[in-house]
Structures are given as structure tokens and as C-alpha cells.
Design a protein around this motif. Structure first.
Motif, PDB file in Angstrom:
ATOM      1  N   PRO A 178       0.803  -1.226   0.000  1.00  6.43           N
ATOM      2  CA  PRO A 178       0.000   0.000   0.000  1.00  6.43           C
ATOM      3  C   PRO A 178       0.836   1.276   0.000  1.00  6.43           C
ATOM      4  O   PRO A 178       0.301   2.355  -0.215  1.00  6.43           O
ATOM      5  CB  PRO A 178      -0.802  -0.111   1.309  1.00  6.43           C
ATOM      6  N   PHE A 179       2.151   1.141   0.218  1.00  3.63           N
ATOM      7  CA  PHE A 179       2.994   2.322   0.420  1.00  3.63           C
ATOM      8  C   PHE A 179       3.455   2.890  -0.917  1.00  3.63           C
ATOM      9  O   PHE A 179       4.646   2.905  -1.249  1.00  3.63           O
ATOM     10  CB  PHE A 179       4.186   1.963   1.313  1.00  3.63           C
ATOM     11  N   VAL A 180       2.495   3.363  -1.709  1.00  7.26           N
ATOM     12  CA  VAL A 180       2.796   3.911  -3.024  1.00  7.26           C
ATOM     13  C   VAL A 180       3.665   5.160  -2.867  1.00  7.26           C
ATOM     14  O   VAL A 180       3.514   5.939  -1.936  1.00  7.26           O
ATOM     15  CB  VAL A 180       1.503   4.249  -3.781  1.00  7.26           C
ATOM     16  N   GLY A 181       4.610   5.315  -3.789  1.00  9.56           N
ATOM     17  CA  GLY A 181       5.480   6.480  -3.764  1.00  9.56           C
ATOM     18  C   GLY A 181       6.643   6.389  -2.803  1.00  9.56           C
ATOM     19  O   GLY A 181       7.448   7.319  -2.736  1.00  9.56           O
ATOM     20  N   SER A 182       6.755   5.285  -2.048  1.00 14.62           N
ATOM     21  CA  SER A 182       7.821   5.164  -1.038  1.00 14.62           C
ATOM     22  C   SER A 182       9.077   4.509  -1.577  1.00 14.62           C
ATOM     23  O   SER A 182      10.042   4.344  -0.843  1.00 14.62           O
ATOM     24  CB  SER A 182       7.316   4.377   0.180  1.00 14.62           C
ATOM     25  N   GLY A 183       9.085   4.101  -2.846  1.00 18.89           N
ATOM     26  CA  GLY A 183      10.287   3.501  -3.422  1.00 18.89           C
ATOM     27  C   GLY A 183      10.229   1.999  -3.408  1.00 18.89           C
ATOM     28  O   GLY A 183       9.178   1.380  -3.589  1.00 18.89           O
ATOM     29  N   ARG A 184      11.377   1.387  -3.147  1.00 19.36           N
ATOM     30  CA  ARG A 184      11.513  -0.065  -3.201  1.00 19.36           C
ATOM     31  C   ARG A 184      11.678  -0.638  -1.795  1.00 19.36           C
ATOM     32  O   ARG A 184      12.385  -0.082  -0.964  1.00 19.36           O
ATOM     33  CB  ARG A 184      12.714  -0.450  -4.066  1.00 19.36           C
ATOM     34  N   ALA A 185      11.017  -1.759  -1.570  1.00 16.74           N
ATOM     35  CA  ALA A 185      11.082  -2.391  -0.252  1.00 16.74           C
ATOM     36  C   ALA A 185      12.436  -3.056  -0.050  1.00 16.74           C
ATOM     37  O   ALA A 185      12.933  -3.754  -0.926  1.00 16.74           O
ATOM     38  CB  ALA A 185       9.966  -3.427  -0.111  1.00 16.74           C
ATOM     39  N   VAL A 186      13.045  -2.824   1.108  1.00 19.52           N
ATOM     40  CA  VAL A 186      14.261  -3.537   1.482  1.00 19.52           C
ATOM     41  C   VAL A 186      14.019  -4.459   2.673  1.00 19.52           C
ATOM     42  O   VAL A 186      14.869  -5.273   3.005  1.00 19.52           O
ATOM     43  CB  VAL A 186      15.420  -2.564   1.803  1.00 19.52           C
ATOM     44  N   LEU A 187      12.877  -4.329   3.314  1.00 16.38           N
ATOM     45  CA  LEU A 187      12.519  -5.254   4.383  1.00 16.38           C
ATOM     46  C   LEU A 187      11.034  -5.126   4.663  1.00 16.38           C
ATOM     47  O   LEU A 187      10.518  -4.021   4.821  1.00 16.38           O
ATOM     48  CB  LEU A 187      13.308  -4.960   5.664  1.00 16.38           C
ATOM     49  N   GLU A 188      10.348  -6.253   4.701  1.00 22.42           N
ATOM     50  CA  GLU A 188       8.953  -6.311   5.118  1.00 22.42           C
ATOM     51  C   GLU A 188       8.830  -7.504   6.062  1.00 22.42           C
ATOM     52  O   GLU A 188       9.114  -8.631   5.667  1.00 22.42           O
ATOM     53  CB  GLU A 188       8.017  -6.465   3.914  1.00 22.42           C
ATOM     54  N   ARG A 189       8.430  -7.236   7.303  1.00 20.92           N
ATOM     55  CA  ARG A 189       8.486  -8.292   8.303  1.00 20.92           C
ATOM     56  C   ARG A 189       7.498  -8.004   9.435  1.00 20.92           C
ATOM     57  O   ARG A 189       7.168  -6.842   9.699  1.00 20.92           O
ATOM     58  CB  ARG A 189       9.905  -8.381   8.880  1.00 20.92           C
ATOM     59  N   VAL A 190       7.021  -9.060  10.049  1.00 20.16           N
ATOM     60  CA  VAL A 190       6.264  -8.942  11.294  1.00 20.16           C
ATOM     61  C   VAL A 190       7.167  -9.456  12.406  1.00 20.16           C
ATOM     62  O   VAL A 190       7.610 -10.603  12.374  1.00 20.16           O
ATOM     63  CB  VAL A 190       4.946  -9.750  11.240  1.00 20.16           C
ATOM     64  N   TRP A 191       7.465  -8.593  13.369  1.00 21.55           N
ATOM     65  CA  TRP A 191       8.383  -8.968  14.430  1.00 21.55           C
ATOM     66  C   TRP A 191       7.783 -10.038  15.335  1.00 21.55           C
ATOM     67  O   TRP A 191       6.559 -10.213  15.402  1.00 21.55           O
ATOM     68  CB  TRP A 191       8.747  -7.729  15.255  1.00 21.55           C
ATOM     69  N   GLN A 192       8.672 -10.693  16.033  1.00 24.24           N
ATOM     70  CA  GLN A 192       8.272 -11.771  16.944  1.00 24.24           C
ATOM     71  C   GLN A 192       7.309 -11.239  18.009  1.00 24.24           C
ATOM     72  O   GLN A 192       7.502 -10.151  18.543  1.00 24.24           O
ATOM     73  CB  GLN A 192       9.507 -12.361  17.611  1.00 24.24           C
ATOM     74  N   PRO A 193       6.244 -12.015  18.331  1.00 20.99           N
ATOM     75  CA  PRO A 193       5.276 -11.547  19.341  1.00 20.99           C
ATOM     76  C   PRO A 193       5.915 -11.317  20.700  1.00 20.99           C
ATOM     77  O   PRO A 193       6.869 -11.995  21.099  1.00 20.99           O
ATOM     78  CB  PRO A 193       4.250 -12.689  19.392  1.00 20.99           C
ATOM     79  N   ILE A 194       5.372 -10.344  21.411  1.00 20.51           N
ATOM     80  CA  ILE A 194       5.836  -9.991  22.747  1.00 20.51           C
ATOM     81  C   ILE A 194       4.685 -10.211  23.724  1.00 20.51           C
ATOM     82  O   ILE A 194       3.568  -9.722  23.509  1.00 20.51           O
ATOM     83  CB  ILE A 194       6.292  -8.520  22.806  1.00 20.51           C
ATOM     84  N   ASP A 195       4.947 -10.939  24.794  1.00 14.98           N
ATOM     85  CA  ASP A 195       3.929 -11.184  25.811  1.00 14.98           C
ATOM     86  C   ASP A 195       3.734  -9.919  26.648  1.00 14.98           C
ATOM     87  O   ASP A 195       4.682  -9.404  27.240  1.00 14.98           O
ATOM     88  CB  ASP A 195       4.354 -12.350  26.700  1.00 14.98           C
ATOM     89  N   VAL A 196       2.503  -9.409  26.665  1.00 14.81           N
ATOM     90  CA  VAL A 196       2.216  -8.197  27.439  1.00 14.81           C
ATOM     91  C   VAL A 196       1.173  -8.482  28.522  1.00 14.81           C
ATOM     92  O   VAL A 196       0.527  -7.555  29.022  1.00 14.81           O
ATOM     93  CB  VAL A 196       1.714  -7.067  26.505  1.00 14.81           C
ATOM     94  N   SER A 197       1.033  -9.743  28.873  1.00 16.03           N
ATOM     95  CA  SER A 197       0.020 -10.115  29.881  1.00 16.03           C
ATOM     96  C   SER A 197       0.601 -10.342  31.265  1.00 16.03           C
ATOM     97  O   SER A 197      -0.148 -10.499  32.237  1.00 16.03           O
ATOM     98  CB  SER A 197      -0.713 -11.384  29.436  1.00 16.03           C
ATOM     99  N   THR A 198       1.942 -10.352  31.379  1.00 16.68           N
ATOM    100  CA  THR A 198       2.583 -10.633  32.668  1.00 16.68           C
ATOM    101  C   THR A 198       3.049  -9.336  33.303  1.00 16.68           C
ATOM    102  O   THR A 198       3.811  -8.570  32.685  1.00 16.68           O
ATOM    103  CB  THR A 198       3.782 -11.577  32.484  1.00 16.68           C
ATOM    104  N   PRO A 199       2.626  -9.053  34.543  1.00 14.80           N
ATOM    105  CA  PRO A 199       3.070  -7.814  35.195  1.00 14.80           C
ATOM    106  C   PRO A 199       4.535  -7.917  35.611  1.00 14.80           C
ATOM    107  O   PRO A 199       5.070  -9.005  35.847  1.00 14.80           O
ATOM    108  CB  PRO A 199       2.147  -7.695  36.405  1.00 14.80           C
ATOM    109  N   ALA A 200       5.179  -6.779  35.665  1.00 15.06           N
ATOM    110  CA  ALA A 200       6.585  -6.731  36.082  1.00 15.06           C
ATOM    111  C   ALA A 200       6.687  -6.989  37.585  1.00 15.06           C
ATOM    112  O   ALA A 200       5.804  -6.633  38.374  1.00 15.06           O
ATOM    113  CB  ALA A 200       7.179  -5.372  35.733  1.00 15.06           C
ATOM    114  N   ALA A 201       7.783  -7.617  37.977  1.00 11.00           N
ATOM    115  CA  ALA A 201       8.007  -7.909  39.392  1.00 11.00           C
ATOM    116  C   ALA A 201       8.353  -6.630  40.154  1.00 11.00           C
ATOM    117  O   ALA A 201       8.984  -5.714  39.601  1.00 11.00           O
ATOM    118  CB  ALA A 201       9.123  -8.936  39.541  1.00 11.00           C
ATOM    119  N   ASP A 202       7.946  -6.579  41.396  1.00 10.54           N
ATOM    120  CA  ASP A 202       8.276  -5.441  42.246  1.00 10.54           C
ATOM    121  C   ASP A 202       9.747  -5.519  42.620  1.00 10.54           C
ATOM    122  O   ASP A 202      10.193  -6.542  43.163  1.00 10.54           O
ATOM    123  CB  ASP A 202       7.410  -5.464  43.502  1.00 10.54           C
TER     124      ASP A 202
END
Length: 512
Positions: A178-202
């Protein structure tokens, strides 16, 4: 400097070097001037591609001024060609009368005057074109001030386009990116999932604090606000931008398309941009766009990110693009002779060489321009009639941008490659650092994030080999720009990255 050293200043590219070169090219390249004037100043239904650091008003002014000068030259040459035809007719008629002296004298005057006048006109037009091109790159101040302004409504629309936060993209472009006008792609990726359900320890050993709820809108705003200080890239442009499939523009509401018989608006309320981020619609998604132009705008790198928050995990979708330096013909103004002898000798040589085709093909050029103008107006009238009467779905999307089409990957040298790698690595680290800060501020345990960071940092932005073809993924996540061929892996060139730097597919309406 911080250590007190006083160093001499070096010659650098000006911040507006690309704008000046494109403005100068409009005076030296008639086809570029005509195409740019049509794209930027005439009525249209399709959206324009992103400006990517261009001063659209300045470029459009020079393109329109050059086009008007060319039309005036061709109109005068057509009149002089008619004068030559009349002189030739008089000469033929004189052979059939008893006293041909007067007619022969008139025919000689018409022929000699016509040829001399046409030759001088061609020289004058060429001299004016060269003079304006040299002024465009050499005069201090705004280059758009060298030529007359356009209509206020046109210039207001171009300035709004430079601030665009909504980009409709053509259905053909949507097959790749969809990124028309932005040139040529050098990387297209979905980064590794990050768990955001665990609270940080005190840290004091007490009970873990509760996670502060957040959404992707807050995350985008936080990262955008942090990037300027973290990435260390002066002139970084950061904004959320709505990308809409061209055939779905009408469903985005009147904020984007207030009139179905006009082009979409490039600037929409921020609430609509956020809505497509929190709840993406059909063909409507919002990305955090970060753009940085290299020295003088020779290379433009952009990174488009979208946070995907689906509890219990968070991922970042990332696409990195590069617009290469301008093609060699756009720097033709730098080869013009400046010494008096060289300036006039090359002017006479070029003008004399171009004189015959310019003179004898002037009527054909005028007819062709008129025919093209009629076809454009006829197409607009037809599709507006179809849209208004039949309520047909139309593809309002853009297929590319002026800056992208003017680039040439063959001119992507070592310096440009290393600068692009540096920009991308800084942007990537900035996003990771900002994300970590955001998670910690919301009491989220970052151990999963640290594991993901190790994997993400393994993927380098590396240009290998001569830049003369499509990008291909190599081992370890590197990006090879080498031999021509189809892309493998995730990255694919956009529709406007045509071979030789030419434009991509022309806009086409959706099927009724």
C-alpha cells in the motif's frame, strides 16, 4: 565543536537540492514538464502519491511555466510554418504569370523571413530554458519565486498534499504494497510476538503491580513522540498515516471523500486516522510512518510500522523502503557550459540541430497536446457521469509519486547505501527502545520483549553488490540488492518501481 577544534566547512548538498534539480529539469525536459504539470495542476479523480520531501508548489510552478513557454513556441512556429508554406505557394504561382518579379520578391521574403524567424525563435526558447534552469539551481531563496504563481486553489491543494495523513492506494498497488510512492522495499516483516500479559516484578520484593491498560493508539503516540530524541536523526518526519484501498475510499466517510466527483482529500481528522489504527476496516489501516531524507534529498528512507495488539501478545508489522537518487538526466543542468564561448557555442549548436524537427513537427505537437487534453477531459466527464448516475465504485487510489519515478537504482552508490543502513538501524533501535520504555511505564514484564529483541536485532539492513536490480533476501535476514529477478521472501517492489526507474501502471477505474 565540543572539544574546541575549529574545522573548515565543506561543500554539502543544499536542503532543497532535489527540488531545485527537478525544477531545472522541467525547463530542459519538455515531456517531464508536461507530465508533471498535468499531474500536479489539472483536475483529477485519482489521489496524488506522497510528496516525500518535495516542494510541490515550486516544482509545479516551474513545470507549468516551462509548458506554457513550449506551447507558445510551438504556436509561433506553426504560424511561421504557414508563412513558409505561403511563400512556397507564391513561388509556384509566380511561374504561371507574366510579371512574376513582385511575387518572387514576396516569396523570397516569406521564405527567408520564415526560416530566419523560426531559427531565432528556437534559439530564444532554448536560451530561456537554459537560463531558467541555471537560475533554479543557482539563485538563493525559494526556487518557486522565479516563476509566476499558480491559481491560489491549486497551490493550497499542493501545500495540503505535502501534509497528507491519508493515502489512497490503487487496487493494482495493493497486490504488493500500500505504500505507493515510497520507493523499493528492502525489508517487510512482522516482528516476533511480545507477551504483554505478565506484570513486572516489584523490585522491592512486594506483590507485582497491576498492568496499566493501554491500546495501540497510545503506543503509536508514545513511539512517535520518543523517536525524535532516541533515533538521533535530525529532520525525521513522524506521523500516523491512513492507507486506504482506492475502491474503499467512499466507505471511509465524507472526511476523506466529501465529493464523489472530486479527488479524495489528503488531510483528514486525526480521529479517523486513530479509528483505522484501533479497529482496521476493509482496506483501511493506519501506519506510523517515519521518513528521513539524506543529504540534499538524494536518498529517502521510510519505515512504516503498525502495532498489532491482541492479548496476550503484541507484535509490530514493519516495512522499510528506499527512494534512490535522481536519474542522471535530471542533473543535466550541471553539465551546461557557463563560460561565454562555451555557453553560446553550445546554444547555437543545440538550437540549430533541433531547429528542423521543432519547426516541421510543431503543428503535430500542438494537435497531440490538444488531443491528450481532450481525452483527459472526456475521461473525467465520462467517469463523473458514471459515478453520479450509476453510482459505480471507482478506484481513487494513487499508483506512485513524482520523486519515486525520478529515482534510479543504478545511482545508489556506496555512500547512499551506508547512509540508508545507518538510518534504518537507528530507526529500528529507536522503535525497540521506545517500546521497552512504554511497556515498563505500564508495568509490563519485559523478559519476553528482551527475547524478541535478540531475534529482531539479528535481521540487518545490508546492501550487497551493485544496485542494478530487484532486491533479494539473503541468509540471516540480510537484504541483497543485486542481479535482476523476482523477489523472494517478504519484500517486493512497489508497482511504480518499474525497470529503468519508469512509472508504474497508469491509474484505472474499478470495474463497474
Amino acid at each position: 565543536m565540543a572539544d574546541g577544534r575549529a574545522l573548515p566547512g565543506l561543500v554539502t548538498y543544499g536542503d532543497d537540492a532535489t527540488n531545485r534539480l527537478l525544477s531545472a529539469a522541467a525547463h530542459l525536459d519538455e515531456e517531464f514538464a508536461h507530465g508533471t504539470a498535468v499531474e500536479l495542476t489539472e483536475d483529477r479523480l485519482e489521489a496524488l502519491g506522497p510528496a516525500l520531501g518535495l516542494d510541490l508548489v515550486a516544482v509545479a510552478r516551474h513545470a507549468r511555466a516551462a509548458t506554457r513557454r513550449t506551447l507558445l513556441r510551438d504556436a509561433l512556429l506553426t504560424g511561421l510554418l504557414a508563412m513558409l508554406a505561403g511563400g512556397a505557394a507564391l513561388r509556384v504561382y509566380a511561374s504561371f504569370v507574366h510579371r512574376p518579379d513582385l511575387l518572387l520578391g514576396l516569396s523570397r521574403f516569406a521564405l527567408a523571413g520564415g526560416f530566419l524567424g523560426a531559427w531565432l525563435l528556437v534559439l530564444a526558447a532554448e536560451h530561456r530554458a537554459r537560463t531558467m534552469a541555471l537560475r533554479a539551481i543557482g539563485t538563493k531563496g525559494h526556487p518557486g519565486g522565479l516563476v509566476p504563481p499558480l491559481a491560489p486553489a491549486v497551490e493550497d491543494a499542493l501545500r495540503e498534499q505535502e501534509r497528507a495523513n491519508a493515502v489512497p492506494y490503487h487496487e493494482v498497488a495493493g497486490h504488493d504494497t500500500p505504500f505507493v510512492g515510497s520507493g523499493r522495499a528492502v525489508l517487510e516483516r512482522v516482528w516476533q510476538p511480545i507477551d504483554v500479559s505478565t506484570p513486572a516484578a516489584d523490585p522491592d520484593g512486594g506483590p507485582a503491580p497491576e498492568i496499566v491498560p493501554f491500546d495501540v493508539v497510545e503506543l503509536h503516540e508514545f513511539v512517535a513522540g520518543q523517536m525524535g530524541t532516541i533515533a538521533g536523526l535530525e529532520g525525521l518526519r513522524t506521523q500516523d498515516r491512513l492507507y486506504v484501498l482506492g475502491t474503499r475510499v467512499g466507505y471511509a466517510g465524507p472526511e476523506l471523500l466529501p465529493d464523489r466527483l472530486r479527488a479524495p482529500r489528503p488531510v483528514v481528522p486525526q480521529e479517523l486516522v486513530r479509528a483505522a489504527l484501533a479497529r482496521p476496516g476493509a482496506g483501511m489501516r493506519t501506519y506510523l510512518c517515519m521518513e528521513r531524507a539524506g543529504e540534499g534529498g538524494r536518498v529517502i528512507v521510510s519505515m512504516h510500522l503498525r502495532a498489532r495488539l491482541q492479548h496476550p501478545s503484541l507484535t509490530w508489522e514493519l516495512a522499510a523502503y528506499v527512494v534512490p537518487p535522481l536519474r542522471e538526466e535530471f542533473e543535466a543542468v550541471r553539465t551546461l557550459r557557463l563560460d561565454p564561448f562555451g555557453r553560446w557555442s553550445t546554444l547555437l549548436a543545440t538550437g540549430t540541430r533541433r531547429f528542423p524537427p521543432l519547426l516541421f513537427k510543431a503543428p503535430a505537437r500542438l494537435l497531440r497536446r490538444g488531443r491528450q487534453r481532450g481525452l483527459r477531459r472526456g475521461r473525467l466527464w465520462y467517469w463523473r457521469w458514471v459515478i453520479g448516475r450509476r453510482h459505480t465504485e471507482f478506484d481513487y487510489g494513487a499508483t506512485g509519486g513524482i520523486r519515486e519515478r525520478a529515482g534510479d537504482w543504478e545511482r545508489m552508490g556506496f555512500t547512499e547505501q551506508t547512509d540508508a543502513v545507518d538510518f534504518f538501524q537507528r530507526l529500528q533501535q529507536g522503535v525497540l527502545t521506545a517500546t521497552e520504555r512504554f511497556l515498563k511505564a505500564h508495568n509490563v514484564d519485559t523478559s519476553s520483549f528482551e527475547e524478541a529483541r535478540q531475534v529482531i536485532n539479528h535481521h540487518n539492513y545490508t546492501f550487497q553488490g551493485p544496485v542494478n536490480g530487484a532486491g533479494n533476501f539473503g541468509a540471516g535476514g540480510t537484504v541483497n540488492i543485486s542481479a535482476p529477478g523476482p523477489l523472494t521472501g517478504a519484500a517486493k517492489p512497489g508497482p511504480s518501481a518499474a525497470p529503468g526507474g519508469g512509472p508504474g501502471p497508469a491509474p484505472a477505474p474499478a470495474k463497474p
